[in-house]
Design an enzyme around this catalytic site. Structure first.
Site, PDB file in Angstrom:
ATOM      1  N   TYR A  66      27.710  42.937   5.842  1.00  0.00           N
ATOM      2  CA  TYR A  66      27.378  42.058   4.716  1.00  0.00           C
ATOM      3  C   TYR A  66      28.429  40.950   4.719  1.00  0.00           C
ATOM      4  O   TYR A  66      29.613  41.232   4.548  1.00  0.00           O
ATOM      5  CB  TYR A  66      27.453  42.809   3.388  1.00  0.00           C
TER       6      TYR A  66
ATOM      7  N   PRO B 111      17.698  42.519  -3.054  1.00  0.00           N
ATOM      8  CA  PRO B 111      17.861  43.528  -2.001  1.00  0.00           C
ATOM      9  C   PRO B 111      19.298  43.769  -1.539  1.00  0.00           C
ATOM     10  O   PRO B 111      19.536  44.679  -0.738  1.00  0.00           O
ATOM     11  CB  PRO B 111      17.006  42.976  -0.846  1.00  0.00           C
TER      12      PRO B 111
HETATM   13  P1  RFL Z   1       5.068  48.177  -3.116  1.00  0.00           P
HETATM   14  O1  RFL Z   1       5.694  48.509  -1.809  1.00  0.00           O
HETATM   15  O2  RFL Z   1       4.966  46.775  -3.513  1.00  0.00           O
HETATM   16  O3  RFL Z   1       3.609  48.822  -3.098  1.00  0.00           O
HETATM   17  C1  RFL Z   1       2.653  48.556  -4.113  1.00  0.00           C
HETATM   18  C2  RFL Z   1       1.271  48.793  -3.533  1.00  0.00           C
HETATM   19  O4  RFL Z   1       0.306  48.549  -4.552  1.00  0.00           O
HETATM   20  C3  RFL Z   1      -0.752  47.759  -4.035  1.00  0.00           C
HETATM   21  N1  RFL Z   1      -1.424  47.057  -5.138  1.00  0.00           N
HETATM   22  C4  RFL Z   1      -2.605  47.457  -5.668  1.00  0.00           C
HETATM   23  N2  RFL Z   1      -3.420  48.480  -5.383  1.00  0.00           N
HETATM   24  C5  RFL Z   1      -4.550  48.595  -6.093  1.00  0.00           C
HETATM   25  N3  RFL Z   1      -4.901  47.714  -7.078  1.00  0.00           N
HETATM   26  C6  RFL Z   1      -4.131  46.665  -7.389  1.00  0.00           C
HETATM   27  N4  RFL Z   1      -4.476  45.805  -8.345  1.00  0.00           N
HETATM   28  C7  RFL Z   1      -2.909  46.505  -6.680  1.00  0.00           C
HETATM   29  N5  RFL Z   1      -1.917  45.596  -6.734  1.00  0.00           N
HETATM   30  C8  RFL Z   1      -1.019  45.956  -5.788  1.00  0.00           C
HETATM   31  C9  RFL Z   1      -0.068  46.851  -3.039  1.00  0.00           C
HETATM   32  O5  RFL Z   1      -0.985  46.329  -2.064  1.00  0.00           O
HETATM   33  C10 RFL Z   1       0.956  47.794  -2.420  1.00  0.00           C
HETATM   34  O6  RFL Z   1       0.445  48.493  -1.301  1.00  0.00           O
HETATM   35  O7  RFL Z   1       5.802  48.940  -4.311  1.00  0.00           O
HETATM   36  P2  RFL Z   1       6.474  50.395  -4.354  1.00  0.00           P
HETATM   37  O8  RFL Z   1       5.571  51.409  -3.724  1.00  0.00           O
HETATM   38  O9  RFL Z   1       6.947  50.600  -5.735  1.00  0.00           O
HETATM   39  O10 RFL Z   1       7.722  50.305  -3.352  1.00  0.00           O
HETATM   40  C11 RFL Z   1       8.827  49.475  -3.657  1.00  0.00           C
HETATM   41  C12 RFL Z   1       9.492  48.970  -2.377  1.00  0.00           C
HETATM   42  O11 RFL Z   1       8.500  48.405  -1.554  1.00  0.00           O
HETATM   43  C13 RFL Z   1      10.604  47.924  -2.661  1.00  0.00           C
HETATM   44  O12 RFL Z   1      11.363  48.314  -3.780  1.00  0.00           O
HETATM   45  C14 RFL Z   1      11.559  47.736  -1.461  1.00  0.00           C
HETATM   46  O13 RFL Z   1      10.892  47.202  -0.352  1.00  0.00           O
HETATM   47  C15 RFL Z   1      12.740  46.812  -1.832  1.00  0.00           C
HETATM   48  N6  RFL Z   1      13.642  46.540  -0.701  1.00  0.00           N
HETATM   49  C16 RFL Z   1      14.616  47.458  -0.339  1.00  0.00           C
HETATM   50  N7  RFL Z   1      14.724  48.642  -0.982  1.00  0.00           N
HETATM   51  C17 RFL Z   1      15.641  49.581  -0.563  1.00  0.00           C
HETATM   52  O14 RFL Z   1      15.727  50.654  -1.198  1.00  0.00           O
HETATM   53  N8  RFL Z   1      16.478  49.381   0.515  1.00  0.00           N
HETATM   54  C18 RFL Z   1      16.417  48.215   1.230  1.00  0.00           C
HETATM   55  O15 RFL Z   1      17.133  48.102   2.235  1.00  0.00           O
HETATM   56  C19 RFL Z   1      15.493  47.190   0.785  1.00  0.00           C
HETATM   57  N9  RFL Z   1      15.404  46.018   1.448  1.00  0.00           N
HETATM   58  C20 RFL Z   1      13.554  45.336  -0.019  1.00  0.00           C
HETATM   59  C21 RFL Z   1      14.460  45.090   1.073  1.00  0.00           C
HETATM   60  C22 RFL Z   1      12.607  44.360  -0.350  1.00  0.00           C
HETATM   61  C23 RFL Z   1      12.545  43.178   0.353  1.00  0.00           C
HETATM   62  N10 RFL Z   1      11.551  42.242  -0.045  1.00  0.00           N
HETATM   63  C24 RFL Z   1      10.694  41.581   0.845  1.00  0.00           C
HETATM   64  C25 RFL Z   1      11.225  42.123  -1.431  1.00  0.00           C
HETATM   65  C26 RFL Z   1      14.416  43.917   1.778  1.00  0.00           C
HETATM   66  C27 RFL Z   1      13.487  42.940   1.404  1.00  0.00           C
HETATM   67  C28 RFL Z   1      13.505  41.659   2.186  1.00  0.00           C
HETATM   68  C1  PHB Z   2      17.194  45.922   5.750  1.00  0.00           C
HETATM   69  O1  PHB Z   2      17.515  46.510   6.796  1.00  0.00           O
HETATM   70  O2  PHB Z   2      16.088  45.360   5.629  1.00  0.00           O
HETATM   71  C2  PHB Z   2      18.158  45.859   4.633  1.00  0.00           C
HETATM   72  C3  PHB Z   2      19.341  46.561   4.726  1.00  0.00           C
HETATM   73  C4  PHB Z   2      20.260  46.508   3.686  1.00  0.00           C
HETATM   74  C5  PHB Z   2      19.986  45.729   2.573  1.00  0.00           C
HETATM   75  C6  PHB Z   2      18.788  45.034   2.471  1.00  0.00           C
HETATM   76  C7  PHB Z   2      17.858  45.103   3.514  1.00  0.00           C
HETATM   77  O3  PHB Z   2      20.903  45.662   1.573  1.00  0.00           O
END
Ligand code: RFL
Ligand code: PHB
Length: 398
Positions: free
Chosen positions: A205, A297
């Site tokens: 980081y 994130p």
């Molecule tokens: P999701 O993954 O958004 O899934 C929601 C699902 O609901 C569907 N949906 C519907 N289905 C039916 N009817 C509707 N009206 C609907 N509207 C939506 C969607 O199509 C989808 O399939 O939420 P969920 O399951 O709560 O999961 C949450 C995680 O995806 C999210 O918190 C993480 O990705 C965040 N995040 C990270 N979290 C970590 O714990 N460690 C990480 O390293 C980390 N890195 C990140 C991240 C998120 C990122 N972005 C892009 C926001 C890195 C990034 C770049």
């Molecule tokens: C990732 O690998 O996508 C990632 C890892 C650590 C973070 C956020 C995203 O804090």
């Protein structure tokens, strides 16, 4: 005319929250149907989280999907903070009495849960349209949707709103029943996935005058990198060469020299937001994961918070069916929110410490940068401060 289906728990959304909830309920013999608006391929194509806390790993094991995670996931016992041209290690394991995190992509978690669901013959309707939730102020909530041209009504005892930030569940709650807390950060993250060996064994980081950078990975041959970018940037403005030059410029000289570049296989920009909706239960509707809260994130907390919500929710619903107890259901929102706010605080703090803020921000500009350097120096010299950071990074207990 619509076709009526009956289940105990209707789950809206087949992201990690919905799939994990479905798996834990199935283990306990509770019947659930998942309704998802997208296709399985679309859900699997979203490159997101990479870092799993130990509690999340244990929950995935309990859900019956620990095998590939243990085989292919990369245990990480520390990470590095880079500033002032040098790297400093945060010894997660040493500072937390043996805890560590596992690097394993959200895509893989989702794939494992999908495969397990298919093997068990559990029902997921993909590609649903016009999904709507009804009557959740009663004991007979319903979900209606269209699927392949036909109308359906799913009758249930409970609805789990696992449909992410833009979903329909939170949006269906009357505004006066909800309190929303939100901060939108004045920058985004440009992420690149490339089939190249990671620059270092552990995550880096980096706080740099040009902005934040993060070096992460998915395997020994697949790297995931991020650089802080402007909110007005679009992906087309970032050629691979420009991305690699910018990343290299934000690393210490040793890491910059080690960086192996290659063509990007995915490139996207994500805005950063802190968001919490309170409460997380409305009668027979429960919100879980990104449907209820978003963290920037930086702390790698989003998916892990989704997992702790699902732990509380599955426990509450299983207690309801097995012991006829409403204790877990009644406490659901308060138990989740206590942990959500702590993880939100950590994510906000780590984001504030690592990113370049505009001159216009309260702690932005050159003085803000100087204050960040002072805090980072203090952090890596103080066992107490490093322990606080490590304890939060590996995840607070649930
Ligand atoms: P999701 O993954 O958004 O899934 C929601 C699902 O609901 C569907 N949906 C519907 N289905 C039916 N009817 C509707 N009206 C609907 N509207 C939506 C969607 O199509 C989808 O399939 O939420 P969920 O399951 O709560 O999961 C949450 C995680 O995806 C999210 O918190 C993480 O990705 C965040 N995040 C990270 N979290 C970590 O714990 N460690 C990480 O390293 C980390 N890195 C990140 C991240 C998120 C990122 N972005 C892009 C926001 C890195 C990034 C770049
Ligand atoms: C990732 O690998 O996508 C990632 C890892 C650590 C973070 C956020 C995203 O804090």
């Amino acid at each position: 005319m619509s076709t009526t289906i009956r289940t105990q728990v209707a789950i809206v959304g087949a992201g990690p929250s919905g799939l994990l909830l479905g798996a834990l309920l199935a283990q306990a013999g509770v019947d659930a149907v998942i309704i998802e608006q997208r296709s399985p391929d679309y859900v699997l194509s979203r490159i997101r989280a990479g870092v799993l806390e130990q509690g999340t790993v244990e929950l995935l094991e309990r859900a019956g999907v620990g095998q590939r995670l243990h085989r292919e996931g990369l245990p990480h016992e520390g990470f590095e903070l880079c500033f002032g041209g040098q790297r400093h290690r945060i010894d997660l394991q040493g500072l937390t009495g043996g805890k560590r995190v596992v690097v394993y992509g959200q895509t893989e978690v989702t794939r494992d849960l999908m495969d397990e669901r298919r093997k068990r013959g559990l029902v997921t309707h993909y590609g649903c349209e016009d999904v709507a939730v009804h009557d959740f102020d009663s004991a007979h909530p319903r979900v209606t949707f269209d699927h392949e041209g036909a109308a359906f009504e799913l009758r249930a005892d409970f609805i789990a709103g696992c449909d992410g930030f833009h979903g329909v569940c939170r949006a269906s709650v009357p505004a006066k029943a909800l309190t929303l807390h939100e901060r939108v950060y004045p920058f985004g993250w440009l992420g690149v996935l490339s089939r190249t060996p990671p620059v270092a064994e552990e995550l880096i980081y980096s706080n740099h005058e040009r902005g934040f950078a993060l070096c992460s990975m998915r395997s020994h041959s697949l790297s995931r990198y991020y650089v802080q970018c402007s909110l007005s940037d679009c992906v087309d403005q970032w050629s691979d060469d420009r991305f690699w030059d910018e990343l290299r410029a934000r690393l210490d000289p040793a890491a910059a020299a080690q960086l192996v570049t290659g063509p990007s296989i995915e490139k996207s920009i994500a805005p950063l937001r802190s968001f919490v909706a309170e409460p997380m239960r409305f009668g027979s509707l429960f919100l879980a994961g990104d449907a209820a809260h978003i963290v920037p994130p930086t702390g790698a907390k989003g998916l892990n918070l989704a997992a702790s919500d699902v732990h509380y929710l599955s426990t509450a619903l299983i207690e309801h069916y097995r012991d006829h107890s409403s204790a877990g259901i009644d406490d659901y929102s308060a138990r989740c929110l206590a942990r959500v706010w702590k993880a939100s605080r950590f994510s906000w703090w780590f984001t504030s410490l690592m990113h370049r803020f505009e001159q216009t921000e309260l702690s932005g500009g050159p003085i803000g940068f100087k204050l960040q350097q002072a805090e980072l120096e203090y952090l890596v010299q103080s066992p107490a401060a490093m322990t606080t950071m490590a304890e939060n990074y590996v995840g607070l207990p649930f």
